[in-house]
Design an enzyme around this catalytic site. Structure first.
Site, short mmCIF file in Angstrom:
data_model
loop_
_atom_site.label_atom_id
_atom_site.label_comp_id
_atom_site.label_asym_id
_atom_site.label_seq_id
_atom_site.Cartn_x
_atom_site.Cartn_y
_atom_site.Cartn_z
N HIS A 45 -12.77 4.94 8.41
CA HIS A 45 -11.88 4.90 9.57
C HIS A 45 -12.40 5.80 10.68
CE1 HIS A 45 -9.50 3.79 6.07
NE2 HIS A 45 -8.66 3.18 6.87
N SER A 105 1.34 2.25 9.72
CA SER A 105 0.37 3.22 9.22
C SER A 105 -0.81 3.39 10.16
CB SER A 105 -0.13 2.82 7.83
OG SER A 105 -0.77 1.55 7.87
N LYS A 131 -13.56 -2.15 3.40
CA LYS A 131 -12.58 -2.08 4.49
C LYS A 131 -13.03 -1.09 5.56
CE LYS A 131 -8.14 -0.25 5.84
NZ LYS A 131 -7.15 0.80 5.55
N GLU A 182 0.85 -1.18 0.00
CA GLU A 182 0.00 0.00 0.00
C GLU A 182 0.90 1.23 0.00
OE1 GLU A 182 -3.61 2.08 2.56
OE2 GLU A 182 -1.89 1.23 3.63
N ARG A 188 -4.98 9.08 2.52
CA ARG A 188 -5.79 9.16 3.74
C ARG A 188 -5.89 10.63 4.15
NH1 ARG A 188 -8.40 6.32 3.61
NH2 ARG A 188 -7.32 4.37 4.01
#
Length: 266
Positions: free
Chosen positions: A159, A247, A186, A63, A102
């Site tokens: 998230h 991460s 995810k 990633e 992100r």
């Protein structure tokens, strides 16, 4: 090897292409839980070294967290740096690549207007094997479509670095991801007690059964470690592990993750 509940198998998704030097990775469809390792470099110079270090740890997929690199320059310089970094990573990565920006809203280091975010993901989708998109971002459904049109895999994500949502809220997030047409679903949430980890794994199994898509459920923090190695038995299509830089809080090393997966998936 067990499948969750032994009564369903999620759809198999192929990330990458056999014809490229990076090869391809199959997740879902009864495949073993894949191990993904992040690149977190904030400069092009360190990115080259980090690619070699991460590849040496032998994960299944890399990633590229793009936001540390973009955060190192002014907003006006970001697109040019993104394109340069993307070419570097695609040329040097020996494994299929998931590209992720992100944003600060979900624990990352940069933020953009909705239009800029969509434009940057479109650039990534042109070359990367898979692209992460934040499902609660305005325009997410259109971004999924653009990722697919570019020939890449859409990994919808959500998230929360403060808490683990309720079971009802997690079900709603997974439903939104599936409705958007994402290929992989995810979630990653901060855990504060054992019940949080159990709730994530329960939601993961439920979503995998309901939508028959590969699901990745991660509990961050000390209590979430079990979610990172629960494996295929709990419908976990992939997990994240550190090789060079972590991460997320509580991320195990590739070696620790492999050992845990092997132990629990016997």
């Amino acid at each position: 090897m067990l499948n969750p509940c032994d009564d369903f198998i999620p759809t198999e998704v192929t990330i990458g292409h056999a014809s490229t030097p990076r090869g391809m990775l199959k997740i879902g469809g009864g495949a073993p839980t894949a191990v993904i390792s992040p690149l977190m470099s904030a400069s092009l110079e360190s990115l080259t070294t980090e690619i070699a270090d991460v590849a040496g740890a032998q994960p299944d997929l890399i990633e590229w967290r793009v936001d540390p690199l973009l955060a190192s320059v002014q907003a006006s310089e970001r697109e040019g740096l993104l394109r340069t970094g993307l070419k570097l990573v695609m040329d040097q990565s020996p494994l299929p690549l998931l590209a992720t920006i992100r944003t600060a809203t979900e624990g990352g280091l940069v933020d953009f207007s909705d239009a800029q975010y969509a434009d940057f993901l479109a650039i990534l989708a042109t070359f990367a094997d898979a692209v992460d998109l934040e499902i609660c971002r305005p325009g997410a459904f259109d971004i999924v479509e653009e990722i697919h049109e570019a020939g890449s895999i859409a990994v919808a994500s959500h998230h929360d670095f403060a808490r683990t949502p309720s079971a009802v809220d997690m079900d709603r997030v997974f439903a939104l991801m599936a409705k958007a047409g994402a290929d992989v679903l995810k979630v990653a949430y901060m855990t504060h007690r054992p019940e949080d980890a159990l709730r994530i794994m329960d939601a993961q199994v439920k979503a995998s059964r309901t939508y028959t898509l590969p699901v990745i459920g991660i509990g961050m923090g000390e209590f979430g470690a079990i979610t990172r190695i629960c494996g295929q038995t709990f419908a976990n299509a992939a997990t994240f592990a550190s090789a060079s830089s972590s991460s997320a809080p509580g991320q195990l090393s590739v070696e620790e993750t492999r050992r845990g997966l092997v132990t629990l998936q016997r």
